[in-house]
Motif scaffolding. Structure first.
Motif, PDB file in Angstrom:
ATOM      1  N   ILE A   1       0.827  -1.212   0.000  1.00  0.00           N
ATOM      2  CA  ILE A   1       0.000   0.000   0.000  1.00  0.00           C
ATOM      3  C   ILE A   1       0.860   1.261   0.000  1.00  0.00           C
ATOM      4  O   ILE A   1       0.614   2.203  -0.759  1.00  0.00           O
ATOM      5  N   LEU A   2       1.907   1.288   0.828  1.00  0.00           N
ATOM      6  CA  LEU A   2       2.702   2.502   1.010  1.00  0.00           C
ATOM      7  C   LEU A   2       3.782   2.693  -0.049  1.00  0.00           C
ATOM      8  O   LEU A   2       4.238   3.812  -0.270  1.00  0.00           O
ATOM      9  N   ASN A   3       4.207   1.631  -0.717  1.00  0.00           N
ATOM     10  CA  ASN A   3       5.282   1.745  -1.691  1.00  0.00           C
ATOM     11  C   ASN A   3       4.838   2.537  -2.920  1.00  0.00           C
ATOM     12  O   ASN A   3       3.727   2.348  -3.428  1.00  0.00           O
ATOM     13  N   GLU A   4       5.721   3.413  -3.407  1.00  0.00           N
ATOM     14  CA  GLU A   4       5.392   4.241  -4.572  1.00  0.00           C
ATOM     15  C   GLU A   4       6.263   3.909  -5.776  1.00  0.00           C
ATOM     16  O   GLU A   4       6.167   4.562  -6.812  1.00  0.00           O
ATOM     17  N   GLY A   5       7.111   2.917  -5.643  1.00  0.00           N
ATOM     18  CA  GLY A   5       7.958   2.530  -6.764  1.00  0.00           C
ATOM     19  C   GLY A   5       7.550   1.159  -7.281  1.00  0.00           C
ATOM     20  O   GLY A   5       6.400   0.756  -7.230  1.00  0.00           O
ATOM     21  N   ASN A   6       8.531   0.433  -7.798  1.00  0.00           N
ATOM     22  CA  ASN A   6       8.253  -0.924  -8.279  1.00  0.00           C
ATOM     23  C   ASN A   6       9.125  -1.967  -7.583  1.00  0.00           C
ATOM     24  O   ASN A   6       9.186  -3.114  -8.016  1.00  0.00           O
ATOM     25  N   VAL A   7       9.813  -1.537  -6.512  1.00  0.00           N
ATOM     26  CA  VAL A   7      10.662  -2.453  -5.757  1.00  0.00           C
ATOM     27  C   VAL A   7      10.422  -2.250  -4.263  1.00  0.00           C
ATOM     28  O   VAL A   7      10.413  -1.110  -3.777  1.00  0.00           O
ATOM     29  N   LEU A   8      10.223  -3.338  -3.550  1.00  0.00           N
ATOM     30  CA  LEU A   8      10.108  -3.283  -2.094  1.00  0.00           C
ATOM     31  C   LEU A   8      11.506  -3.433  -1.500  1.00  0.00           C
ATOM     32  O   LEU A   8      12.180  -4.434  -1.733  1.00  0.00           O
ATOM     33  N   LYS A   9      11.936  -2.431  -0.737  1.00  0.00           N
ATOM     34  CA  LYS A   9      13.263  -2.411  -0.137  1.00  0.00           C
ATOM     35  C   LYS A   9      13.160  -2.659   1.359  1.00  0.00           C
ATOM     36  O   LYS A   9      12.065  -2.650   1.930  1.00  0.00           O
ATOM     37  N   PRO A  10      14.283  -2.878   2.038  1.00  0.00           N
ATOM     38  CA  PRO A  10      14.245  -3.132   3.480  1.00  0.00           C
ATOM     39  C   PRO A  10      13.474  -2.077   4.263  1.00  0.00           C
ATOM     40  O   PRO A  10      12.761  -2.392   5.217  1.00  0.00           O
ATOM     41  N   THR A  11      13.623  -0.815   3.832  1.00  0.00           N
ATOM     42  CA  THR A  11      12.949   0.262   4.570  1.00  0.00           C
ATOM     43  C   THR A  11      11.439   0.247   4.391  1.00  0.00           C
ATOM     44  O   THR A  11      10.721   0.930   5.121  1.00  0.00           O
ATOM     45  N   ASP A  12      10.931  -0.518   3.430  1.00  0.00           N
ATOM     46  CA  ASP A  12       9.479  -0.612   3.235  1.00  0.00           C
ATOM     47  C   ASP A  12       8.823  -1.522   4.271  1.00  0.00           C
ATOM     48  O   ASP A  12       7.606  -1.494   4.435  1.00  0.00           O
ATOM     49  N   PHE A  13       9.638  -2.318   4.937  1.00  0.00           N
ATOM     50  CA  PHE A  13       9.100  -3.260   5.916  1.00  0.00           C
ATOM     51  C   PHE A  13       9.353  -2.748   7.330  1.00  0.00           C
ATOM     52  O   PHE A  13      10.483  -2.789   7.822  1.00  0.00           O
ATOM     53  N   ILE A  14       8.298  -2.260   7.947  1.00  0.00           N
ATOM     54  CA  ILE A  14       8.396  -1.741   9.313  1.00  0.00           C
ATOM     55  C   ILE A  14       8.052  -2.882  10.261  1.00  0.00           C
ATOM     56  O   ILE A  14       6.895  -3.217  10.474  1.00  0.00           O
ATOM     57  N   LEU A  15       9.081  -3.501  10.804  1.00  0.00           N
ATOM     58  CA  LEU A  15       8.899  -4.670  11.657  1.00  0.00           C
ATOM     59  C   LEU A  15       8.927  -4.269  13.119  1.00  0.00           C
ATOM     60  O   LEU A  15       9.695  -3.397  13.530  1.00  0.00           O
ATOM     61  N   GLN A  16       8.092  -4.933  13.896  1.00  0.00           N
ATOM     62  CA  GLN A  16       7.852  -4.490  15.269  1.00  0.00           C
ATOM     63  C   GLN A  16       8.841  -5.038  16.291  1.00  0.00           C
ATOM     64  O   GLN A  16       8.944  -4.529  17.383  1.00  0.00           O
TER      65      GLN A  16
END
Length: 455
Positions: free
Chosen positions: A383-398
């Protein structure tokens, strides 16, 4: 006038005329045939509600065999249509034979008008009952398919999950009670559904009950049903989940949340294979395959006096332990890819992929929330990604990631730096886009970056 389609088949035109006149005042549509051979090509025969069929058509023949033949033909083409046989020769054995072949009733010629009308109306009601039964069966079948429809899949190639699935295949063929244990989010309900799918009850319903979400005072009513007036809000008779799951599978989740009193009532129902609705004294037999689940240590609860030992034995003929996600190795990436495809389709973000660094981050994480946490993490990232690649910073882990150092910000300044880095990384170094995301001007972003360099 009754809205019904009546067909009279007789080679005697006087009989056809008499019945047409008699019936047309009671039924909306009355049709006649003088030759039974026309039945083979009769238009929309399946929409005829009732056929009055003569038993003899050839001159000098009174065996009734012709009528029985055409009765069988009608039953083949439209089994729910009611058929009344007519004959001037009243042989009891002939009437019995006709009834055996599916005739609704038998009329002797000459007839009494009142008796004939009563017979016809009764046969028409039989036709309506058959139609309603057929409709309800289709509805019931459709509802069972809807209830059993499961869009989730058990995904994984790890030895841990394959061992579980192997046990499920063995146990699924039996009717033994199964206890499924495992941490929250490991997929215990999916395992329960797989047990149902591989069982002889797979074409019947699978009913799931979250025991933890039902208040103590409503639990008995939910499980066993109640009678009208049993308590203030009991405005009608209602079956419980045990009755609803009859001949199918009943899945009771969160068993560790049951009070001792509720455990006692549940044990009684399992032992007796019957339930008593609240407000009733009559036992209702039930035939279910019982599957229970919990994330609690029931043996420890037994030793602490919080769970009945005899109930544990009843529900624990076979024990299946579902492994946590952190013990399933590269199943993490398989599941991540599965959820990625689901959510990119859902949110119209085709072509999105997870880069190598992000995959490593997912593999190193401990996943305390297991598959459920992974699912939510993937959905949020898509939902939050605005590009075409999911990077480490896209994953907010608890939680902390394995042996990696704790990189979470400790001060407001550190948090600001992390947000700026994240925004720039998302927009491939584009200061204007990053500033817009952060809600600041491009110049303010430049100033903040210059201050960071000066420190």
């Amino acid at each position: 006038m009754v809205n019904a389609r009546i067909l009279v088949v007789d080679d005697n035109k006087s009989v056809l005329s008499a019945l047409e006149i008699l019936l047309q005042f009671e039924f909306s549509q009355v049709e006649t045939l003088s030759n039974p051979n026309q039945l083979s090509s009769y238009p929309q025969l399946n929409e005829v509600d009732l056929v009055l069929l003569d038993m003899n058509f050839s001159a000098g023949v009174n065996t009734g065999n012709e009528g029985l033949f055409w009765l069988k033909e009608i039953r083949k083409k439209t089994p729910n249509t009611s058929v009344i046989m007519m004959t001037a020769y009243g042989a009891v054995d002939l009437a019995v034979e006709a009834l055996k072949e599916g005739a609704a009733d038998f009329i002797l010629k000459p007839w009494n008008n009142d008796k004939l009308m009563a017979t016809v109306k009764s046969a028409f009601q039989l036709r309506q009952s058959k139609k309603e039964i057929s409709r309800l069966k289709k509805k019931h079948s459709g509802l069972k398919q809807l209830i059993n429809e499961d869009r989730n899949y058990i995904i994984g190639n790890s030895r841990a999950i394959l061992n579980v699935l192997n046990l499920v295949r063995k146990v699924g063929k039996t009717d033994v009670n199964v206890l499924i244990t495992g941490e929250n989010g490991t997929g215990k309900e999916l395992i329960a559904r797989e047990l149902h799918r591989t069982s002889k009850r797979k074409n019947e319903v699978f009913i799931g009950v979250d025991m933890g979400s039902i208040s103590e005072n409503l639990l008995e009513s939910e499980l066993f049903g109640h009678m009208k007036g049993a308590f203030t809000d009991a405005k009608e008779n209602r079956m419980g989940k045990f009755e609803a799951a009859n001949e199918g599978s009943l899945f009771l989740d969160e068993m560790g949340n049951l009070s001792l009193q509720a455990q006692s009532k549940l044990l009684s129902a399992i032992q007796n294979k019957a339930v008593v609705r609240v407000g009733s004294n009559q036992a209702v037999p039930v035939d279910i395959r019982l599957i229970c689940a919990t994330n609690c240590n029931l043996e420890k609860m037994v030793s602490e006096g919080l769970f009945r030992e005899d109930l544990l034995y009843r529900i624990n003929t076979i024990h299946i332990e579902v492994p946590p996600l952190r013990e399933r190795g590269e199943d993490i990436l398989l599941l991540a890819d599965f959820f990625l495809k689901r959510f990119t389709q859902k949110y119209d973000k085709a072509g999105l992929r997870i880069n190598q660094a992000a995959q490593e981050k997912l593999m190193q994480y401990n996943w305390p929330g297991n598959i459920r946490e992974l699912q939510h993490t993937m959905e949020r990232a898509v939902i939050l990604n605005e590009g075409n690649v999911l990077k480490p910073t896209d994953f907010i882990l608890q939680a902390k990631i394995g042996a990696l150092p704790d990189t979470s910000p400790k001060t407001l300044d550190e948090m600001e730096q992390q947000m700026i880095s994240h925004a720039l990384e998302q927009h491939d170094g584009n200061y204007s886009a990053a500033a817009e995301q952060l809600g600041i001007t491009r110049q303010t972003l430049y100033n903040k970056m210059r201050k960071r360099k000066e420190k």
